[in-house]
Design a protein around this motif. Structure first.
Motif, mmCIF file in Angstrom:
data_model
loop_
_atom_site.group_PDB
_atom_site.id
_atom_site.type_symbol
_atom_site.label_atom_id
_atom_site.label_comp_id
_atom_site.label_asym_id
_atom_site.label_seq_id
_atom_site.Cartn_x
_atom_site.Cartn_y
_atom_site.Cartn_z
ATOM 1 N N ARG A 99 40.835 33.485 48.911
ATOM 2 C CA ARG A 99 42.024 34.227 48.493
ATOM 3 C C ARG A 99 41.601 35.462 47.688
ATOM 4 N N ASN A 100 42.479 36.461 47.696
ATOM 5 C CA ASN A 100 42.344 37.656 46.849
ATOM 6 C C ASN A 100 41.049 38.429 47.115
ATOM 7 N N TYR A 101 40.979 39.025 48.313
ATOM 8 C CA TYR A 101 39.792 39.750 48.737
ATOM 9 C C TYR A 101 39.772 41.208 48.278
ATOM 10 N N GLY A 102 40.855 41.698 47.700
ATOM 11 C CA GLY A 102 40.977 43.119 47.420
ATOM 12 C C GLY A 102 39.879 43.669 46.541
ATOM 13 N N GLY A 103 39.673 44.996 46.652
ATOM 14 C CA GLY A 103 38.717 45.695 45.808
ATOM 15 C C GLY A 103 39.409 46.248 44.581
#
Length: 275
Positions: A201-205
């Motif tokens: 989960r939550n791969y954002g940069g």
């Protein structure tokens, strides 16, 4: 070309010292803090990644420069709106790069290094891979879009610099509009959790909007347990860097068919053939 990340190393060390002092002066029983051997391993992995990264940057430079040379498109970096395009395009590229490195096992073998610590602090941000060679295809479209190579490198560095500050338990949840749009320490703690609810989960940069858009978002709720579903019991940097490659090789050797061997390489971590 100046590498922002290499230039920022003294600042990274300074923030690690500040975080250690803050934990000493204002301890919190809910925070796992630092452990000397773990921190030394993280710093060693970081130093090694800088050396390997020079070779990787050279490979990136050759590929992106070749693609930029053949595309008829050109983005004028003197225009402000072009930087808005570059910002969103690079962040989207990072999202899919990051997600693929969790969903394809041979890529996970590289990225697992960053998740191998059972601590979560600024030193964890520096625990980086020594085999960073899976990223070129994800940023190649930016070069084809007409983004100059130096601008790709610059935005990548800005993203990595931002992400360093996500690796802390000292910062709780931020103002709700910020939490909705930006990747924050709360969101990234979830990403480093081995809790079932937090896996992949939550791969954002920099932004978390991609996770919301592509349904990979999970808010922080239950207390995060950091590390891997099969925790490493070693601080040996060589083992940390290579253990998943060794596991893949063992599975491939034991597989009964070429289809299963291929599956152990390109399917997700934990995949097993149907029995």
């Amino acid at each position: 070309m100046v590498d922002i990340i290499v230039t920022a190393i003294p600042f990274f060390i300074a923030f690690i010292v500040i975080e250690v002092l803050s934990l000493w002066l204002a301890p919190d029983d809910d925070e796992v803090g630092y452990e000397v051997r773990d921190t030394v391993t993280s710093l060693t992995m970081g130093i090694g990644s800088v050396g390997v990264g020079i070779l990787y940057k050279a490979a990136q430079l050759v590929v992106y420069a070749a693609l930029y040379a053949v595309t008829p498109l050109r983005l004028d970096t003197s225009l402000w709106w072009v930087w808005v395009v570059i910002f969103f395009a690079e962040d989207l590229a990072y999202y899919w790069y990051h997600r693929a490195h969790h969903e394809v096992r041979i890529l996970w073998a590289s990225h697992v290094v960053h998740h191998s610590s059972q601590r979560y602090n600024f030193s964890t941000a520096l625990r980086q891979t020594w085999t960073p060679f899976g990223g070129i295809p994800f940023w190649a479209p930016l070069a084809l879009l007409g983004v100059p190579v130096w601008a790709i490198f610059l935005q990548q560095s800005i993203s990595l610099l931002y992400q360093f500050f996500l690796h802390t338990e000292r910062v709780g949840k931020l103002w709700r509009p910020v939490e909705y749009v930006m990747n924050t320490p709360s969101h990234h703690r979830v990403h480093h959790g081995m809790n079932n609810a937090y896996l992949d989960r939550n791969y954002g940069g920099i932004l978390v909007i991609w996770d919301r858009l592509f349904r990979s978002f999970e808010p922080e709720g239950e207390r995060v347990v950091y590390g891997l579903t099969k925790q490493l019991r070693t601080y040996n940097p060589l083992v940390v860097a290579t253990h998943e490659y060794a596991s893949i090789w063992a599975d491939v050797r034991a597989a009964r068919s070429w289809r299963d061997r291929w599956g152990f390489v390109v399917r997700g971590p934990g995949w097993q053939p149907n029995t």
